[in-house]
Design a protein around this motif. Structure first.
Motif, PDB file in Angstrom:
ATOM      1  N   ILE A  62       0.992  -1.279  -0.077  1.00 21.86           N
ATOM      2  CA  ILE A  62      -0.107  -0.010  -0.076  1.00 21.86           C
ATOM      3  C   ILE A  62       0.768   1.055  -0.010  1.00 21.86           C
ATOM      4  N   ARG A  63       2.094   1.154   0.878  1.00 24.07           N
ATOM      5  CA  ARG A  63       2.685   2.332   1.053  1.00 24.07           C
ATOM      6  C   ARG A  63       3.496   2.846  -0.465  1.00 24.07           C
ATOM      7  N   LYS A  64       3.858   1.575  -1.336  1.00 21.04           N
ATOM      8  CA  LYS A  64       4.653   1.852  -2.446  1.00 21.04           C
ATOM      9  C   LYS A  64       3.580   2.333  -3.340  1.00 21.04           C
ATOM     10  N   ALA A  65       2.440   1.845  -3.407  1.00 23.45           N
ATOM     11  CA  ALA A  65       1.174   2.455  -4.576  1.00 23.45           C
ATOM     12  C   ALA A  65       0.821   4.139  -3.886  1.00 23.45           C
ATOM     13  N   PHE A  66       1.094   4.315  -2.406  1.00 18.51           N
ATOM     14  CA  PHE A  66       0.483   5.508  -2.366  1.00 18.51           C
ATOM     15  C   PHE A  66       1.862   6.556  -2.897  1.00 18.51           C
ATOM     16  N   THR A  67       3.162   6.147  -2.839  1.00 12.43           N
ATOM     17  CA  THR A  67       4.152   6.841  -3.274  1.00 12.43           C
ATOM     18  C   THR A  67       4.137   6.908  -4.738  1.00 12.43           C
ATOM     19  N   ARG A  68       3.747   5.824  -5.487  1.00  8.38           N
ATOM     20  CA  ARG A  68       3.861   5.862  -6.787  1.00  8.38           C
ATOM     21  C   ARG A  68       2.923   6.935  -7.466  1.00  8.38           C
ATOM     22  N   PHE A  69       1.801   7.011  -6.719  1.00 10.28           N
ATOM     23  CA  PHE A  69       0.716   7.891  -7.085  1.00 10.28           C
ATOM     24  C   PHE A  69       0.784   9.385  -6.525  1.00 10.28           C
ATOM     25  N   GLY A  70       2.139   9.855  -6.064  1.00  9.96           N
ATOM     26  CA  GLY A  70       2.359  11.059  -5.690  1.00  9.96           C
ATOM     27  C   GLY A  70       2.062  11.427  -4.160  1.00  9.96           C
ATOM     28  N   PHE A  71       1.825  10.909  -3.323  1.00 12.14           N
ATOM     29  CA  PHE A  71       1.306  11.066  -2.118  1.00 12.14           C
ATOM     30  C   PHE A  71       2.539  11.258  -1.086  1.00 12.14           C
ATOM     31  N   GLN A  72       2.568  11.914  -0.097  1.00  8.86           N
ATOM     32  CA  GLN A  72       3.819  12.187   0.837  1.00  8.86           C
ATOM     33  C   GLN A  72       3.020  11.966   2.215  1.00  8.86           C
ATOM     34  N   PRO A  73       4.043  11.202   3.122  1.00  9.92           N
ATOM     35  CA  PRO A  73       3.786  10.523   4.302  1.00  9.92           C
ATOM     36  C   PRO A  73       3.587  11.657   5.513  1.00  9.92           C
ATOM     37  N   ASP A 107       3.249  25.909   6.086  1.00  7.30           N
ATOM     38  CA  ASP A 107       4.247  25.179   5.491  1.00  7.30           C
ATOM     39  C   ASP A 107       3.857  24.021   4.355  1.00  7.30           C
ATOM     40  N   ILE A 108       2.615  24.108   3.794  1.00  7.15           N
ATOM     41  CA  ILE A 108       2.024  23.199   2.914  1.00  7.15           C
ATOM     42  C   ILE A 108       1.913  23.860   1.577  1.00  7.15           C
ATOM     43  N   ASP A 109       2.192  22.998   0.567  1.00  4.85           N
ATOM     44  CA  ASP A 109       2.164  23.222  -0.806  1.00  4.85           C
ATOM     45  C   ASP A 109       0.808  22.751  -1.519  1.00  4.85           C
ATOM     46  N   PHE A 110      -0.317  23.382  -1.601  1.00  9.28           N
ATOM     47  CA  PHE A 110      -1.353  22.982  -2.103  1.00  9.28           C
ATOM     48  C   PHE A 110      -1.206  23.018  -3.605  1.00  9.28           C
ATOM     49  N   PRO A 111      -2.163  22.039  -4.398  1.00 15.69           N
ATOM     50  CA  PRO A 111      -2.898  20.884  -3.632  1.00 15.69           C
ATOM     51  C   PRO A 111      -2.030  19.973  -2.703  1.00 15.69           C
ATOM     52  N   PHE A 112      -2.345  19.604  -1.510  1.00 17.01           N
ATOM     53  CA  PHE A 112      -1.513  18.631  -0.892  1.00 17.01           C
ATOM     54  C   PHE A 112      -1.997  17.316  -0.840  1.00 17.01           C
ATOM     55  N   LYS A 113      -1.188  16.370  -1.044  1.00 17.03           N
ATOM     56  CA  LYS A 113      -1.473  14.856  -1.285  1.00 17.03           C
ATOM     57  C   LYS A 113      -0.729  14.346  -0.314  1.00 17.03           C
ATOM     58  N   GLU A 127      -9.597  -1.347  18.032  1.00 13.96           N
ATOM     59  CA  GLU A 127      -8.160  -0.759  17.633  1.00 13.96           C
ATOM     60  C   GLU A 127      -7.986  -1.401  16.304  1.00 13.96           C
ATOM     61  N   PHE A 128      -7.436  -0.583  15.365  1.00 12.71           N
ATOM     62  CA  PHE A 128      -7.223  -1.137  14.224  1.00 12.71           C
ATOM     63  C   PHE A 128      -6.584  -0.002  13.373  1.00 12.71           C
ATOM     64  N   TYR A 129      -5.921  -0.538  12.068  1.00 14.01           N
ATOM     65  CA  TYR A 129      -4.959   0.372  11.414  1.00 14.01           C
ATOM     66  C   TYR A 129      -5.827   0.804  10.163  1.00 14.01           C
ATOM     67  N   GLN A 130      -5.681   2.100  10.105  1.00  9.03           N
ATOM     68  CA  GLN A 130      -6.205   2.862   8.798  1.00  9.03           C
ATOM     69  C   GLN A 130      -5.009   3.123   7.758  1.00  9.03           C
ATOM     70  N   CYS A 131      -5.319   3.023   6.524  1.00 11.25           N
ATOM     71  CA  CYS A 131      -4.411   3.330   5.499  1.00 11.25           C
ATOM     72  C   CYS A 131      -4.922   4.504   4.609  1.00 11.25           C
ATOM     73  N   ASP A 132      -4.600   5.896   4.893  1.00 13.08           N
ATOM     74  CA  ASP A 132      -5.383   6.748   4.308  1.00 13.08           C
ATOM     75  C   ASP A 132      -4.671   7.565   3.258  1.00 13.08           C
ATOM     76  N   ALA A 133      -5.325   8.081   2.265  1.00 10.10           N
ATOM     77  CA  ALA A 133      -4.676   8.981   1.219  1.00 10.10           C
ATOM     78  C   ALA A 133      -5.679   9.973   0.936  1.00 10.10           C
ATOM     79  N   ASP A 134      -5.134  11.309   0.746  1.00 13.34           N
ATOM     80  CA  ASP A 134      -6.106  12.291   0.641  1.00 13.34           C
ATOM     81  C   ASP A 134      -5.462  13.320  -0.091  1.00 13.34           C
ATOM     82  N   VAL A 135      -6.242  14.329  -1.002  1.00 15.37           N
ATOM     83  CA  VAL A 135      -5.908  15.459  -1.551  1.00 15.37           C
ATOM     84  C   VAL A 135      -6.867  16.559  -1.112  1.00 15.37           C
ATOM     85  N   VAL A 136      -6.051  17.664  -0.431  1.00 16.26           N
ATOM     86  CA  VAL A 136      -6.788  18.927  -0.184  1.00 16.26           C
ATOM     87  C   VAL A 136      -6.088  19.918  -1.064  1.00 16.26           C
ATOM     88  N   GLY A 137      -7.175  20.880  -1.393  1.00 16.36           N
ATOM     89  CA  GLY A 137      -6.779  22.167  -2.205  1.00 16.36           C
ATOM     90  C   GLY A 137      -7.068  22.059  -3.719  1.00 16.36           C
TER      91      GLY A 137
END
Length: 456
Positions: free
Chosen positions: A29-40, A117-123, A143-153
């Motif tokens: 999931i983390r690799k896919a997030f990175t390939r799609f341009g998201f930052q942690p 400190d954020i450049d918009f749109p922020f992924k 108690e459980f994990y979520q793996c989220d990806a968001d774009v704002v702006g």
């Protein structure tokens, strides 16, 4: 006799194999997030109560774990308030913090707090645990994990299209075929509430409608009636309960029902854009389906809403979801900051993959080879050799005690270690190693370079 230790209901311990499998999912999931341009990013496990309360609707608020103030948490409470047993008035005085319910609201807080400190749109992507005081059951934990990806702006619907592709990419990499990405739009639900004369009951209407798959049509109608939605209004929405057909046929039904609603027609327009775009781009593993009863009972969604169902052969709730929120940051003072995001349900995805046997055998090979311990001199020879192997990126171990050969071999077998290395007196003298394949029983005598090559 001391009591047997236990853990709270809805939580779990994870052994080595479970952690390795979970990390396998995290990594893909983390690799896919990175390939799609998201930052942690990461946020604290608990927030100020005012950050979380009132953001998830009445039902969501009840499921938030509150944290008692440290020290004498009753010092601000009068005897009268304590005796009243009024939780709503008492809670703010004894609890100022709460465990996060999801990652989206803390993300909105993060955006507002760090907006300079954020450049918009922020992924951004975020992989962290969340907590809900829910009733534990299969696939539902406290108690459980979520793996989220968001774009704002950005208000662009291309973001929704990309999120559908992101879901498909992750499920393809996990070999999770036949997943269904359900799609709807909150504007359509607002339009339905408008045309049936239940605009003032929008939240009650959507919360009840969202339970259709879980409790059935009759129970949903009963809940709507109990919330003050009239029988006449429910009869007008009846076509929604049984709508079938292709995406274009469902859209045709919606257009007929919502022809007099401006907001409803806007929702249909947005829905059509996403569906037509995905039709042209094609999906590899998942299928996109319009679900006109999908509501997702979170108040902050304003546009497209997603929910991902597990493959039909596994009985499991949703394994992902998300949607568009036009002004979530507005609750923290930053107006008109549109966003859209999705989430992967790690724990449910794990259960589905485990049930379907989708984890590769190599995932469990955390240790590639184990040296048998023949004694102090041989152990020193092994330790020196292990350093060379580890520098080459090979995971190796040494049995710590000079125990019987059968015991050491049994340990390696139970651990699922594919190779055992015998380095006894003769091997030490000749500076060689005997490599045994635990699966086939085949043995080879090798020097250090050959050993590295074989294990790589």
């Amino acid at each position: 006799m001391s009591n047997k230790p236990s853990i709270p209901k809805g939580t779990r311990d994870f052994g080595p194999q479970e952690v390795v499998k979970r990390n396998y999912i995290f990594d893909l999931i983390r690799k896919a997030f990175t390939r799609f341009g998201f930052q942690p990013i990461e946020t604290p496990s608990f927030e100020n109560s005012e950050t979380l309360m009132g953001k998830y609707g009445e039902e969501g608020d009840r499921l938030i774990f509150k944290i008692l103030n440290s020290g004498d948490f009753l010092r601000k409470v009068t005897d009268e308030e304590l005796n009243s047993r009024n939780a709503a008035s008492l809670t703010p005085k004894i609890s100022e913090k709460a465990l996060r319910y999801d990652l989206t609201v803390p993300f909105a807080r993060f955006v507002v707090q760090h907006r300079n400190d954020i450049d918009f749109p922020f992924k951004r992507y975020q992989i962290q645990p969340v907590w809900r005081a829910d009733r534990p059951q299969k696939g539902r934990f406290r108690e459980f994990y979520q793996c989220d990806a968001d774009v704002v702006g950005s208000q662009s619907l291309w973001q929704e299209v990309e999120f559908v592709q992101l879901y498909d990419a992750v499920f393809t990499n996990l070999r999770l075929r036949n997943t269904t990405i359900k799609l709807n739009n909150r504007k359509i639900l607002s339009g339905i509430a408008e045309v049936i004369g239940a605009e003032d009951k929008l939240i009650d209407f959507t919360v009840a409608l969202d339970k259709l798959d879980k409790i059935g049509e009759e129970k949903v109608k009963e809940e709507m009636l109990a919330k003050g939605i009239s029988e006449d209004a429910i009869s007008k929405v009846q076509p929604l309960f049984n709508v079938t057909g292709t995406a274009s046929e469902k859209i045709k039904t919606l257009k007929s029902l919502l022809s007099t609603s401006e907001i409803g027609m806007k929702g249909i327009e947005e829905l059509e854009f996403i569906v037509k775009s995905i039709d042209k781009l094609k999906l590899k593993s998942a299928k996109l389906e319009i679900d006109v009863t999908l509501a997702r009972g979170l108040n902050y969604y304003t546009g497209a809403i997603f929910e991902v169902g597990a493959p039909p052969e596994v009985k499991m709730g949703s394994i992902g979801g998300g949607g568009r929120y036009d002004d979530l940051t507005g609750i923290f003072g930053l107006k008109d900051m549109s966003g859209v995001g999705i989430s992967f349900g790690l724990d449910r995805i794990y259960l589905v993959m485990d049930e379907l046997g989708l984890f590769p055998e190599t995932v469990l090979e955390t240790t590639k080879a184990m040296f048998v311990n023949f004694g102090e001199k041989e152990a020193m020879y092994a330790i020196r050799s292990m350093s060379a192997l580890r520098e080459e990126g090979i995971a190796v171990d040494l049995y710590p005690d000079s125990a019987k050969m059968g015991k050491q071999m049994g340990y390696a077998d139970k651990r699922g270690i594919p190779y055992v290395i015998l380095a006894g007196e003769s091997e030490v003298k000749s500076k060689t190693y005997t490599l045994k394949n635990m699966k086939t029983g085949e043995q080879k005598t090798l020097d250090i370079d050959q050993l590295v090559s074989e294990l790589k």
